[in-house]
Structures are given as C-alpha cells and as structure tokens.
Design an enzyme around this catalytic site. Sequence first.
Site, PDB file in Angstrom:
ATOM      1  CB  THR A   1      59.041 -54.029 -24.482  1.00  0.00           C
ATOM      2  OG1 THR A   1      60.638 -53.875 -24.062  1.00  0.00           O
ATOM      3  CG2 THR A   1      58.490 -53.363 -24.436  1.00  0.00           C
TER       4      THR A   1
ATOM      5  CE  LYS B   1      66.625 -55.566 -17.973  1.00  0.00           C
ATOM      6  NZ  LYS B   1      65.887 -55.151 -18.381  1.00  0.00           N
ATOM      7  NE  ARG B   2      72.586 -49.006 -25.021  1.00  0.00           N
ATOM      8  CZ  ARG B   2      72.536 -48.516 -25.861  1.00  0.00           C
ATOM      9  NH1 ARG B   2      71.506 -48.105 -27.431  1.00  0.00           N
ATOM     10  NH2 ARG B   2      73.898 -47.265 -26.255  1.00  0.00           N
TER      11      ARG B   2
ATOM     12  CE  LYS C   1      67.671 -49.897 -19.670  1.00  0.00           C
ATOM     13  NZ  LYS C   1      66.673 -50.407 -20.311  1.00  0.00           N
TER      14      LYS C   1
ATOM     15  CG  HIS D   1      59.278 -43.620 -24.632  1.00  0.00           C
ATOM     16  ND1 HIS D   1      58.571 -44.535 -25.004  1.00  0.00           N
ATOM     17  CD2 HIS D   1      58.622 -42.949 -25.902  1.00  0.00           C
ATOM     18  CE1 HIS D   1      58.195 -45.299 -25.767  1.00  0.00           C
ATOM     19  NE2 HIS D   1      57.715 -43.801 -26.239  1.00  0.00           N
TER      20      HIS D   1
ATOM     21  CE  LYS E   1      60.405 -57.420 -27.078  1.00  0.00           C
ATOM     22  NZ  LYS E   1      61.804 -56.653 -27.087  1.00  0.00           N
TER      23      LYS E   1
END
Length: 810
Positions: free
Chosen positions: A652, A544-545, A550, A356, A656
């Site tokens: 992911t 998100k985290r 990111k 992952h 969504k």
Amino acid sequence: MFTNKESFKKAFVETLEKKFSNRLEDTSPINCYKTLGSMICTHVSNNWIKTRKKYQQDEEKQVYYFSMEFLMGRLLETNLLNIGTLEIVQEGLQELGLDYEQIVDQEHDAGLGNGGLGRLAACFLDSLASQQFPGHGCGIRYKYGLFEQKIIEGNQVELPDYWLKEDYVWEVRRSNEAVQVRFGGHVDIHENDGKLTFHHKNYEPVLAIPYDVPIVGFNNQTVNSLRLWSAEPVVNDSNIQFANLNNYYKFLDYKRSIESISEFLYPDDSHIEGKKLRLKQQYFLVSAGIQSIIKRYKEKYSTSLNRLHEKISLHINDTHPALIVPELMRILMDDEGFSWEEAWEVTTKTAAYTNHTTLSEALEKWPIEMIQELMPRIFMIIDEINERFCRELWEKYPGEFSRIEELAVIAHGQVRMAHLAIVGSFSVNGVAQLHTDILKSREMKHFYDVFPEKFNNKTNGITHRRWLLKANPNLADRITDAIGNRWIDEPSILTRLTEFASDREFQQQLKHIKYENKRNLANVIYKKTGVKIDEHSIFDVQVKRLHAYKRQLLNVFHIMHLYNRLRENPHLDIVPRTFIFGAKAAPSYYFAKKIIKLINTVANVVNNDPTINNKIKVIFLENYNVSLAEKIIPAADVSEQISTASKEASGTGNMKFMMNGALTLGTLDGANVEIHEHVGDDNIFIFGLSSEEVLNLYSYGGYSARQMYNCNERIKTVLDQLLEGFFGHTDVEFKDIYYQILQNNDEYFVLKDFDSYTKAQEHVDLAYRNENSWYEKAIINIAHSGNFSSDRTIREYAEDIWGIHPVKID
Ligand code: 26V
C-alpha cells in the site's frame, strides 16, 4: 466553537484555563495538545451520539471489521481536517503565539499494528465513516504498541512503546458495556429430551472492557467507532476478600496473568511463533467483540438471531480473528438454543474473510492441545466443523485421501486457521488482482475448486485524505486549482490531471512543491542524523517492514555497486542521489537485523567518503512509523517496490508514493501490476522476474545463485565485499548474509534480478535529467492514483461482500 477564528481562540483559552488552571503564557505544548483534543472530542460528541442512536434505530445492515491490528497513527490533524476546521485552528493558534506543528507533535502515534495489514484497517475506518457507511472497527487496546526502534552502532534495539503514558485523549472507557470472556476449565455435556446441552465449568473469567475511539467522517455528520478491548480481572466478593496473605498473592498472580492478555502487540509479522498468549489475545478479541455485538442486536431487534446475517457482517482481517466462526456457533447453539444446522447457516452467511499473505511461514496453525486447553468448547466446535466438512469432501471426492487431507481444517495435530476461515465464511478475498489469481490458481486452488463462488478480489487502497490532503497540503491545493475540488469527494476525478501532464506551468509548480517537501525532509533528517543531504538530489526511498522477500538487500547491493563505480571514477556522470531507508525488523528476525546493520554500515562508509563528491548519500531513519511516513512520502522522487514477484500480496506504500508524485521502481508484484496498468510503461520503471517465472523456478528449479556469483563480476565484487574490503577491515559481521545468499541459493532471487535492477536504476537516472518529462510522469501517476483510494476499495467491499449502504446522519 470552531465556526470562526475568533470564537476558536476564545474557546481555546477558556478550555485551557479550565482544564489545567493554566494561563496561556505559562502553558506547555502537551497541555495545548490536550486542550485541542478535548475541544475536538466535545465537538464530535454530539454527532457521535447521533450516529449511535441512528444505528440503533435504523434497520440498515452494519459491518464490524475485526482486526488484531489498527495502525492509526495520530488523530489530531485528521480529525481537524475531517470536521473542516484545520485552517481555522492553524491560523488561530498562530495568532495566539503558539506553534501548531509543535502541538501536533505531542501526540504519540497509536502504533497498534505491524505494518500494511494494520494500516489498511485504519484507512478502511476512515473510508467507511467518510462515505457514511455503518461500519466499525473491533480490536485490542494493547498497553504497548509496536516497539520503538533505536539504532545503536548500526544495530536495531527495541524499546517498549508505552503509548498511553499521557492520557489518550480520543478514547472513552465504557465499563458499563464490559463483557466476560472465559478461558480454560472443562465442558459438561448433558442430554435433555434427546438434545445435548453444553456447560462450561471451572473456567477463568476475564473482564473485557471496551474503550471506544470516535472515527470522524470527512465533511459529514457520521462518527463511527473503533472499539478496543482491554483485559481486566473480574473482581468480586469471593476473590477480593483476602482472608490470608496467600489469597492476596494468588489474586495478584491472577490479575497479572489476566492483564497480560492486552499487554502488548506481537511484533513479528513474518513467522508465527505459536505462543499461547497470542491465541488468548485472538479469542479475547473475538469473544468480547461478538458478545457485545449480539447484546446490541438483541436490544434492537426483539426477533431471534436467525436473521443476524441480514443485519450484520463480521469481517475477519487475515486469519487472526478466525475464531469468529466457532465463537458465533457457540453463542448461537449454547446460549440461543440453535441447532447445528441453523447456527451454521447464520454463521456462514455472516462471516467474510480477507487473506493478506501467501507466505507459508505466516500462515497460522495452532496445536489442538492448546486450543483444547484454553477454549475447550471452541475446540469441540472446530472439531465438528472439520468432521462435517471432511464428510462433504468425501462425497464430492470419494477415495481422494490426499486431497481431503490437504483441505481439512484439522490435520497433523493442528488447526489450520485459513481453512477454518474459508469454510466458515461466505466470501474470501485477496488484496490485489495478482494475489487473488495466485490464491485461486495455486495456494488455495483446491478450495477454489470446492467454493468458486466465495473467491473475489478487492484491491487495497489508501485514504487520500490522510495521504494527500493532510500529508501534502500544497500539492492538494495545486490540484484543486487545476481541476476544482470535487476530487476530494470523488478521487477518481483526479484523472482530469492528465490534461495538465504536459503543461509546463503545472510541471514547474509540482517541481516546487516537491522541492519544498524535500527541504522539509532534509531538515528532519539533519535533526535526526546530523547528515546534510543535497535537496536537489534524487530522493530514492524504501520504507516498509524489513523482510527478506521485500529485498532491501537488492537496494543495498546496488548502492554498494554504485559506490564502487564512484570510487573508480569520482567524476562518474550520475545525478546525485539520496537513498533513504526506514524499516523495523521483528526482534527475533536475525537476517533482517543484519540487513539493518549492513545499511547503516554502508551509510557510514559512503556518507563519510569525501572522494565521491557527495554524489550519493545513504540515510537510515530510525523508528519508521505513520507520522514519519507522512513526512517522507511527500518528499520522495523514487518509490522502491522491489519485492520478489509473487511475494507481496499488494503493498500500500506503493499507492501512497504514487499519489504524492513519486515514480515507482518496482517488480510486477502485488498492486504494482495494477499501478503499471494504470500509468502505462512510460511512467513506471519495471524490472525483474515475473511472478510466473519466479513460481516456475520454485516448482521446477533451474536457478543457481553460485553460478550468478561466478559469472557476474559486479555481483561477485559486491558479495565479496561483505567478507572483506568494503568496510576497511576484514569483517565477520556480514558473513551470514553472504552464506545465506550463496548456500541457501538466494531464495528471493536478489542476484538473479540484480542486473535488471541496476539497468532500471540507470533509466531512472536518465529520466530524471529531463525535468519536464519527469514531472509529466509524476503528474500522470497522481492522476491515476484516485483508483487506489480506499474509498473505492470500501465501496467494493460494501457492494460485493457486506451488502451495506450509506446511512445519512442529520
Ligand atoms: C502475521 C503475524 C504472525 C503472528 C504474529 C503477528 C502477525 C502479524 C501479522 C501477520 C500477517 C502479515 C500479513 C500482512 O501484513 N500482509 C500484508 O497485508 C497488506 C495489506 O493487505 C498488504 O499490502 C501486504 O502486501 C501484505 O504483506
């Protein structure tokens, strides 16, 4: 009891009275929740028993998905949806004068996961059961889930998440199925007729108690299980008789140390810490899980275990449960008398592994001594696996020392868990095409050369039942009005919506649904933060985290820049925008926490500046979790997926948002690449460096953050504002962000991508002005989101990896 409204209402009142000796008019929301929970449990228990029986009799192959994380969120509403009684219950409760939403809100999220990896595991369980696959989850029943986040003066503060405070209505403790897991001690080796036997001595025993949670399939009779293990002391005559106080205290010490194994979920998914307790958790999960699977297997098949792989697949979700490989070897050899070769044959046909992440700081390695001390026999087996693998490599690549060293399972005093998982599994998969390609061509290239047949891609997915049917019921209804309801069973049928993309009426309906969802979210935001937001503004969301890669920072820099422009010209012609963030930072991740503080500081300045005519607002929603996601995502217009290309394995959240009609503003990273391929250039906003460019810059250099800073006035202004000006006074608070970017040469290319991100944001603004065309794009996104249902993903795992088939329960 759920067949119609009247019988439901009657049963509800009766159950409530029996359970709590409470009349309806005197009851509380929590008691109503527990009543409803116990009614659902009773309702599914019959199918749960039937499913277990069927699996015990049926010879179909089964899969066990081992994961240190299952981010389940709430179960009440999904269970009602899946058993087909959601409407009856909603209406029935209303007629009883009860507030359904308030009752649903009583359930504490089961936050047994950090983020994407754990939520993926939860979506997979839903898709397994809903497609009648015999597949179960195997995890840990942490006493404390992921911490609760509070924002105090702009800073993240962590509080323990004691999610079991109220009884967890969905679990069943099965103490009769407990097994023992052994730590420490030493191994005695004996020789008998030329055969070595291994005896584990002086170990510390731990009792592993399973708690099963029913995983209810949608509109079918299947009820699979999520088995969560809890650690308890072994209490027997010798340690319970406290001859003196010393022994009593010793026992308490022992009890405390055992219970700590399933005490809490490690909240840092960015840097491995190498903590002994974490390794203990991993072995605890693996050993308890495999023992109970093998016990059941032996009850069912009287034959030997040498055909285990024909009946069972064990899935290794990231490297965390990679000890499956040596533990299965141990059981087969030491308990079942297999030779090494026989055991290896079965093990490597049973285990399958998913990678992952390619981030090197998250790749697990454990010091040899730690494994040796905690699991002496397991270490011996890993050592032997390494020896044999290196010997094979030597034959394949004679003399190539450095290649062999790179591939070895043990090197530099450490066990490399990814290597162990690859060598010991028959399948290795990445989670999006780009990610798998990078594994094959770069990160795991040498392994791909040795085992090309093991590598495959399985692009992630999300359960459309939770993320569309449940989270956005009005949209789901509209879709059904347009194309019928078959998409619910077969989400790829959503592509039929493309016919409605230019339909003005459908566009308007979608607009109204989005607006309603935005209003609901605006209410939530007002309640939580006291900030009033414009429901007609663009809802631009990044949830998100918090991780440097990111690039929440890129988003904030753009907001600061936009604010600067508005300060210069308060009449600047932009569509009003609400920037919404939600993110937890690992408690020890200093840089990530600084970014949270920065977002909140910018929010405070921007939201309280009357001169900018309310054109932009910035919201940070604390304690982002699954339940909050279900409220935020249906209300989003823009989905920020802006990681540095090559860094996000899949993502992911992107799926969504797409499914709920938000347009992606993103880099060509992870599954964004596939979303882009499905929706086409006109229906997504792509910007920034490609993964190829990023990887080349890492390999060959050629990037200077300092130069970007010196040459780009807009960037310079924003960065300088970190040190002075923006916040009304000179501030040392953010100097670390400033220096991190400039002195460490901006590892994630925030400055490099700034211009193209800003341009893409301008395109978003322009596109939003054309209402019809915006909703046309949104419809096209929804239409192509069926491909990203985890039902598709699970079918691919079932067919290509596990070799399992649906089993009808009747
Ligand atoms: C690492 C660690 C290190 C030690 C402590 C706890 C912990 C927990 C998790 C991790 C692994 C992080 C890997 C991960 O979460 N990957 C994400 O997986 C998602 C599902 O495949 C994927 O969508 C995301 O892109 C990817 O970052």
